[in-house]
Write an enzyme that holds these catalytic residues in place. Structure first.
Site, PDB file in Angstrom:
ATOM      1  N   ARG A 261       0.855  -1.189   0.000  1.00 52.45           N
ATOM      2  CA  ARG A 261       0.000   0.000   0.000  1.00 52.45           C
ATOM      3  C   ARG A 261       0.890   1.237   0.000  1.00 52.45           C
ATOM      4  NH1 ARG A 261      -3.312  -0.446   5.265  1.00 52.45           N
ATOM      5  NH2 ARG A 261      -1.587  -1.775   5.932  1.00 52.45           N
ATOM      6  N   ASP A 267       7.744  -5.587   1.240  1.00 49.34           N
ATOM      7  CA  ASP A 267       7.505  -6.933   1.761  1.00 49.34           C
ATOM      8  C   ASP A 267       7.690  -7.919   0.606  1.00 49.34           C
ATOM      9  OD1 ASP A 267       6.385  -9.390   2.615  1.00 49.34           O
ATOM     10  OD2 ASP A 267       4.888  -8.408   3.875  1.00 49.34           O
ATOM     11  N   ASP A 376       9.959 -11.974   4.682  1.00 53.63           N
ATOM     12  CA  ASP A 376       9.379 -10.679   4.306  1.00 53.63           C
ATOM     13  C   ASP A 376      10.492  -9.677   3.970  1.00 53.63           C
ATOM     14  OD1 ASP A 376       8.598  -7.994   4.661  1.00 53.63           O
ATOM     15  OD2 ASP A 376       7.369  -8.384   6.412  1.00 53.63           O
TER      16      ASP A 376
END
Length: 446
Positions: A261, A267, A376
């Site tokens: 976002r 990530d 991640d």
């Protein structure tokens, strides 16, 4: 005091700076060693990853009890990763996996998170994709398609979307998992697709990305789900694709990876969710041209060669497009729904990659890859979920410059040795391509 606060930045800024610093140190340390030694750090540790994944499929410790309702997902993350790495299960483990997933299948249709658990669209998608990844008549015939279609209809909401489970939330993820499963199993029809496009369209935000539900924030995972579902129901032309592309390209950060976002941290899993969106739009040249007002699209019957005719170098060259007929990817002709997945993958890429594939591969290999498994970002632990989607993102990168599905990647498209090459996947389903073809052929008989 005020200047001191400004120097420190907000919590979000400080976290971003920490990630940039960690990633920068990794890149600097690798670049400081001789070039011939750098290749060691850029290798996919294939054997280690396979060992880690096989162990997870055989035996997970007590700490995984919190994922009891996600067991088909664990199967999918592991099986898909193994398939991308070019390996497979032995006969005994394959048999036991099929038997376990069969026990997750509800008598009234769909799959739960474990034996005896209520059916759920997310775990249904994971179970079906797992069985397709295993492949073979025994695995594929274990899916009760008639009961599963009945379950999908029960999850259909008056809004046009789908509920994740009985009494559950309606969102774009539910739409995608329902449509993807129905498409790959050859049970997709007008009753299932009715008003789905209206619901997904209502979730495209002012930024261009797609939110989970109307009024929420654009998100990489939901953008992938919404875009893929709109293609599978032949309504992708209804989305504002230039705006969506604008949003996606700005999600690749200075680290090389993708954020999910706006103003969030990078990530590794978004290497597929956002990278998958980026490669999908490479095949949507006709509708992009039309929406930009740079082509003339005539309403005539679509032929299978009509969307193979132009090879533009990048999206800025679309002024040269001349589309003489509409095609399935433009949304105005009427192909059989069961053929859309095959038509999509056989369509040539007419737009060059809209993201930096090499920088994304660099992030995944140097910052997400552990000794075994993927994570991640630096400082985070490895897990099967990130292993699955980091490997999926690497596959997307490696094949994003190939002209078509039959063209192998060139050495220049792969960071590190050519032995890093993974299996190719179908970006609409996130299935290894040859497993998708096998399933398509199998279910086309019904």
């Amino acid at each position: 005091m005020e200047s001191s606060r400004k120097a420190r930045g907000t919590k979000t800024q400080e976290e971003q700076w920490m990630v940039e610093n960690d990633v920068g140190q990794i890149y600097s340390s690798v670049s400081s060693i001789p070039p011939n030694a750098q290749s060691v750090f850029l290798e996919i540790r294939r054997d280690n990853h396979i060992q880690y994944l096989m162990h997870g499929l055989n035996n997970l410790g007590p700490s995984f009890s919190t994922l009891d309702a996600n067991r088909p997902w664990i199967c999918y993350w592991i099986l898909h990763s193994i398939a991308l790495l070019g390996d497979s299960l032995d006969e005994e483990l394959e048999h036991s996996t099929i038997e376990f997933l069969s026990r997750c299948q509800d008598p009234d249709g769909g799959y739960g998170g474990g034996p005896g658990q209520m059916p759920h669209l997310a775990t249904t998608y994971a179970a079906v994709n797992s069985l397709i990844t295993l492949g073979g008549p025994k695995s594929l015939s274990s899916i009760n398609r008639g009961k599963l279609r009945a379950f999908l209809l029960q999850m259909k909401d008056a809004s046009g979307g789908f509920r994740m489970h009985d009494g559950g939330e309606v969102d774009v993820r539910a739409c995608y998992t329902a449509i993807s499963v129905a498409s790959v199993l050859n049970i997709l029809d007008d009753e299932l697709t009715q008003n789905v496009g209206d619901y997904i369209l209502s979730c495209q935000t002012y930024e261009g990305g797609i939110a989970g539900e109307p009024g929420s924030e654009a998100h990489g995972g939901y953008t992938f789900c919404g875009l893929a579902a709109m293609i599978l129901i032949n309504e992708v032309h209804r989305l504002d694709l230039p705006c969506l592309i604008d949003w996606v390209v700005f999600r690749q950060g200075v680290e090389g990876g993708f954020q999910g976002r706006t103003n969030k941290l990078v990530d590794g899993c978004y290497s597929f969710w956002q990278g998958g969106v980026a490669v999908i739009v490479q095949k949507l040249h006709s509708v992009i041209c039309e929406q930009l007002g740079l082509s003339k699209v005539l309403d005539s019957e679509c032929d299978s060669e009509s969307y193979h005719d132009y090879e533009t170098s990048d999206i800025s060259d679309v002024e040269e497009c001349t589309v003489e007929t509409s095609c399935p990817l433009g949304g105005t002709c009427h192909r059989r729904k069961e053929d859309i997945g095959v038509d999509f993958i056989s369509n040539k890429r007419a737009i060059a990659p809209i993201f930096s594939s090499m920088h994304l591969q660099q992030y995944l290999l140097l910052c997400s890859q552990e000794g075994a498994g993927f994570r991640d970002k630096p400082g985070k632990p490895r897990d099967h979920y990130h292993t699955c989607y980091c490997l999926s993102g690497l596959s997307v990168c490696q094949y994003c410059s190939s002209a078509d599905a039959d063209s192998p990647p060139l050495a220049r498209d792969i960071l590190g040795p050519y032995s890093n090459l993974l299996e190719q996947l179908h970006p609409l389903y996130n299935l290894v391509l040859d497993r998708y073809y096998e399933a398509h052929d199998f279910f086309s008989k019904f």
